[in-house]
Structures are given as C-alpha cells and as structure tokens.
Design a protein around this motif. Structure first.
Motif, PDB file in Angstrom:
ATOM      1  N   VAL A 121       3.570   8.824   2.260  1.00 13.10           N
ATOM      2  CA  VAL A 121       2.671   8.469   3.363  1.00 13.10           C
ATOM      3  C   VAL A 121       3.469   8.197   4.624  1.00 13.10           C
ATOM      4  O   VAL A 121       4.680   7.985   4.589  1.00 13.10           O
ATOM      5  N   LEU A 138       1.013   6.819  -7.208  1.00 12.80           N
ATOM      6  CA  LEU A 138       0.179   8.005  -7.048  1.00 12.80           C
ATOM      7  C   LEU A 138       0.969   9.265  -6.710  1.00 12.80           C
ATOM      8  O   LEU A 138       0.388  10.353  -6.625  1.00 12.80           O
ATOM      9  N   TYR A 182       0.836  -1.203   0.000  1.00 17.16           N
ATOM     10  CA  TYR A 182       0.000   0.000   0.000  1.00 17.16           C
ATOM     11  C   TYR A 182       0.873   1.256   0.000  1.00 17.16           C
ATOM     12  O   TYR A 182       0.593   2.224  -0.718  1.00 17.16           O
ATOM     13  N   GLU A 183       1.925   1.236   0.805  1.00 16.37           N
ATOM     14  CA  GLU A 183       2.856   2.361   0.793  1.00 16.37           C
ATOM     15  C   GLU A 183       3.444   2.536  -0.608  1.00 16.37           C
ATOM     16  O   GLU A 183       3.555   3.652  -1.122  1.00 16.37           O
ATOM     17  N   GLY A 196      -5.110   5.771   4.081  1.00 15.58           N
ATOM     18  CA  GLY A 196      -4.885   5.338   2.705  1.00 15.58           C
ATOM     19  C   GLY A 196      -5.092   3.859   2.461  1.00 15.58           C
ATOM     20  O   GLY A 196      -5.374   3.444   1.327  1.00 15.58           O
ATOM     21  N   TYR A 222       1.026   4.174  -3.148  1.00 13.69           N
ATOM     22  CA  TYR A 222       0.918   5.628  -2.949  1.00 13.69           C
ATOM     23  C   TYR A 222       2.179   6.336  -3.435  1.00 13.69           C
ATOM     24  O   TYR A 222       2.103   7.350  -4.143  1.00 13.69           O
ATOM     25  N   GLU A 223       3.332   5.823  -3.051  1.00 11.34           N
ATOM     26  CA  GLU A 223       4.556   6.562  -3.327  1.00 11.34           C
ATOM     27  C   GLU A 223       5.078   6.350  -4.746  1.00 11.34           C
ATOM     28  O   GLU A 223       5.625   7.279  -5.342  1.00 11.34           O
ATOM     29  N   ALA A 239      -8.296   6.095  -2.270  1.00 12.97           N
ATOM     30  CA  ALA A 239      -7.010   6.461  -2.873  1.00 12.97           C
ATOM     31  C   ALA A 239      -7.204   7.433  -4.034  1.00 12.97           C
ATOM     32  O   ALA A 239      -6.360   8.307  -4.278  1.00 12.97           O
ATOM     33  N   ALA A 291      -2.052   9.535   4.507  1.00 13.78           N
ATOM     34  CA  ALA A 291      -1.609  10.538   3.539  1.00 13.78           C
ATOM     35  C   ALA A 291      -2.156  11.897   3.943  1.00 13.78           C
ATOM     36  O   ALA A 291      -3.338  12.029   4.262  1.00 13.78           O
TER      37      ALA A 291
END
Length: 485
Positions: free
Chosen positions: A199, A195, A187-188, A231, A191-192, A270, A221
């Motif tokens: 975070v 997206l 998941y981290e 997130g 996001y990084e 997200a 986030a």
C-alpha cells in the motif's frame, strides 16, 4: 460435463469484465449472497472466516498497544449528532433514521450509526476526569449503515458494512498524533503482512478529510484494474470533538485542559481488495495467512489401492494438523479428482497435496501451488516443515505480483493534458504538483472521474518552484490522482 461441473467454473474474464468477474467469484466461492433489500449482502461462513482472520490479527495488535474493546448502541439520538455540526453535514445524506418504535412515534429521531464519534465522545467525556485517565483508548467491532445510492459491490460498496472503529483521548497533540500514526502503521501491516497487498501511505486533501478532523491519514491499495481502494483511515481529530463534547481533564498543575482525540477504522472493504488483487479466472486466490483451509489433501486411487492411498493420506493430514496447519482431507467418493482440483482452485485453497499410489510407494507427496500451478514432489519425511515453506513461498509470490503491479502503475504528470492522458490510458496513480485548490481536483473529476486519493504525509523534498499541473499556480502539494472504488 455435468451441470454441477459447468456451474462450478468462472465464466467472466478478470481482464475484460472485472466487475462481472468479481461478482461471480464472490458468489461461486461462497463468500456472499445478495440480500432481499437493495444494497445489502448476506456474508456466508467462508466470507466471514476471512473477516475473522483480519479481525484476529488487528484485535491482537490493538490490545498490545493499550486498546480495550467496548460496544456502543447502534442508534444515536439526533441531538447527539447535532452537537457536532460537521458530522451531521458530512453524513446527513447517507444517514438512515428510525422514527417509530413498535406502534409509537419516537419523540426524537434516532440515527442508525454511520460512524460513532457522536455517541462515543460523550462517554469519553464522562470517563475522563484527570490526566491520570489518559490516554483512554476504546475500540468496537460492529456494523455501520450509510444509505448510499450506489450500485452494490459486495464488500466494496454496501449500505451496511462491518468494520472496527477506535476512539481515543490524549493529553496533547503529540500523543494523539503518535496514536494516529500507530493505527495507520497497523493498517499498513495488515495489508502487507496478512493480505499480501502493498500500500501507499498518505493523507487526504483538506476538502476530503473526515468531517470534523484535523488530519485524515490513509493507506491506499492499487487494484489490478487500475483503481485505488481506500484501505483504512486514521484521523487526528484535534480538539474539535473534545470541545463539542466537553472532553476535558485536570492536568498536573490543577488546570483544566481540553483533550486531543483520534478515531480510526478499517472495514471489510479490505476483503474486496483481497479478492480483487489476487484472484484469477479460475476463481478465488487467497494468501495462506487468511485462507480458511491452507492445504487440501486429495487422495487419488483405483479400487485395488484405495485402502493404502487413503491411509497414507490420513496420516499425512494428521501430521499437518498436528503442526497447526488448517487442512482439509478430501476423500469424497462421489467426486473425481479433476472436479476436486477445480473446486479447491475456485475456493482459493493455497496449496494442494496430491497423494496417489506412486506417492505412497515412494514415500512422497506432490504439492501444487494455487497461484500459478507450480508443482513439486517432496519427501513424506518432514512434510509439515516442507509445507510451511511452500506456504511462505506462495505468500511471497502473491505479494511480489501485487508489488509489481503497484510499482509499474505509479506515474508522474506535469501538466493537465499529461495527467488526463496518463489516467485515461493506464489508470493507476498519477503523481502531480497541485496548488491545494479543490476546484482543480473537480476539473479532473468531471472530465475523467479521477480524484485525489492521497497526498504524501510529507512533501518528500519536492521542489518548491513546481507549478500546479491543472491551473499553473504555485504548487503546495504533491497529489496522487486515481480512479477509485
């Protein structure tokens, strides 16, 4: 200006009215519409394409780490929910119930899934017999319904939302905890690396865990308006669900043992974070990783050079597509270049390539970055590689801006007045010593509507002699307070 052009622009300000601005971006960038039922939305193709981009990345990572996709019914018998009391108590106010099928009253109420532990766990129990069956990992992409009485905010807050939920069974705590952290790290990563949003990783306080979980871990986030978005969460469930649903296995020594389970999920919230983080008063801003169109080629011609400009633009577009880039060639006759520029800015296309007679004559292309309008004139030779480099730069710009926002908005407070004053003035995260008592969080929440969004997974060497900023008792945790979506 025509009515069409006037309607195209964003009229609200992100800084001064972020809620109205956000809703306008979602609607005008054609991501979603409001449904006729309160609390629901219709996801339009451009919005769904963003979800598919996230889904594609995550699904690939899941499968690389032993996860198989499955699908379970949307309805859960009430008796199944009752087998895990904490799930019922945790979700009951938000559960939608079906009591009638056709003209007939149902003998047993069916819950519309708010989450699926209670329907999946019995099948994990059925499928697990031996230690050789473990670990067992299944995931489903689906929608869930939680009948919240909050105002609809597309992708952030809706009664029905899309997500993935993974459910696993393991021999022991260590293996299950490794699973929990693997999903949190993925998941981290989404996001990084997808997206462009940095975070913070941590866990939820005891009183805010997923019902029935031993530990709930989270990635948080920070949005530009100073609020936090949860997130994605990954739960180590311990043996709680396994005991309730008899998920046992025969170990190598022929002894029957209770499995350890996990569950983990990331929703289309997200997408809300993506839109809120990067977009501006001109409309949607998207990183190239998820943008439905990474590049738009806009030919600019007069009648006397129309043929040459269009041919040049078509050749350049073909070269970009051959390199695997998602490209739109906007050769519409009925729209002028200014309108096209504004429209593609509104829709968040990361890179615009302008082609006019000068570019044709000089064998060049003018590249314009969506986030900041930076322009560069580049050679036509090797254009695909050049465009890819520009897209990487655009991603880096978006990440750097979000990272700066995060770094500037993590502050510390050592007492109640400082905690309240810092949140009230700046928003963002306020890091403070906490005794672990829910009443201390409640006192802050009642005064300023901020809550503990996470505590570090480890105390990171915090001095043991800290006192709780709220009550003055000995602190046992470091809490991150924030207002949240």
């Amino acid at each position: 200006m025509s009515d069409g052009e006037q309607e195209l622009g964003i009229t609200e300000s992100k800084q001064h009215s972020p809620g109205e601005w956000y809703a306008e971006v979602v609607r005008k960038a054609e991501l979603a519409d409001y449904a006729p039922m309160s609390g629901f939305i219709v996801t339009r193709p451009r919005g769904y394409a963003l979800w598919e981009a996230i889904q594609e990345r995550l699904d690939g990572w899941f499968k690389e780490t032993g996860v198989e996709n499955a699908y379970f019914p949307v309805f859960i018998p009430e008796s199944y929910l009752q087998r895990e009391k904490e799930v019922v108590e945790g979700f009951d106010p938000e559960v939608a119930w079906v009591t009638q099928g056709g003209h007939n009253q149902l003998e047993e109420r069916l819950a519309v899934r708010p989450t699926s532990e209670s329907i999946i766990a019995p099948y994990l129990s059925k499928w697990v017999r031996s230690h050789r069956d473990l670990p067992l990992r299944v995931n489903q992409w689906c929608s869930v319904v939680r009948w919240e009485a909050t105002e609809t905010k597309p992708f952030f807050r809706t009664k029905e939302f899309l997500w993935q939920e993974g459910h696993t069974a393991h021999r022991d705590e260590a293996d299950a905890w490794d699973e929990t952290m693997t999903r949190l790290e993925q998941y981290e990563r989404v996001y990084e690396d997808v997206l462009a949003i940095p975070v913070l990783r941590g866990r939820k306080p005891e009183h805010d865990k997923f019902p029935g979980a031993d530990t709930t871990t989270t990635v948080e986030a920070l949005m530009p308006d100073g609020k936090s978005v949860q997130g994605g969460t990954s739960h180590y469930l311990g043996q709680h669900f396994a005991e309730a649903f008899d998920i046992t296995y025969v170990d190598e020594d022929e002894e029957e043992r209770v499995a350890h389970t996990t569950s983990w999920g990331l929703s289309w919230r997200a997408l809300g974070a993506l839109i809120m983080t990067h977009s501006d008063d001109q409309g949607l801003v998207l990183p190239p990783t998820v943008a439905p169109e990474q590049v738009v080629v806009v030919p600019i011609w007069q009648e006397e050079n129309r043929k040459e400009v269009l041919e040049y633009g078509e050749e350049l577009t073909a070269a970009l597509r051959e390199a695997g880039l998602r490209v739109e060639f906007d050769d519409r006759d009925e729209r002028n270049p200014g309108f096209k520029f504004n429209e593609h800015e509104l829709n968040g296309v990361p890179l615009r390539v302008e082609i006019g007679p000068h570019e044709v004559e000089d064998g060049e292309a003018t590249l314009v970055h969506r986030p900041d309008g930076e322009k560069a004139v580049e050679d036509r030779a090797g254009i695909a590689e050049t465009v890819e480099e520009h897209l990487e730069t655009i991603y880096a710009k978006l990440y750097a801006a979000a990272e700066e926002t995060l770094e500037e908005n993590v502050r510390s407070a050592s007492d109640r007045a400082e905690l309240l004053g810092t949140i009230g003035r700046f928003g963002g995260y306020v890091r403070t010593p906490w005794c672990g008592d829910e009443e201390c969080e409640t006192a802050i929440k009642e005064e300023i509507a901020a809550e503990i969004v996470m505590v570090p997974l480890e105390r990171d060497g915090e001095p043991e002699e800290d006192d709780c900023a709220i009550c003055g008792e000995v602190a046992t945790e470091t809490a991150y307070f924030a207002k949240s979506y």
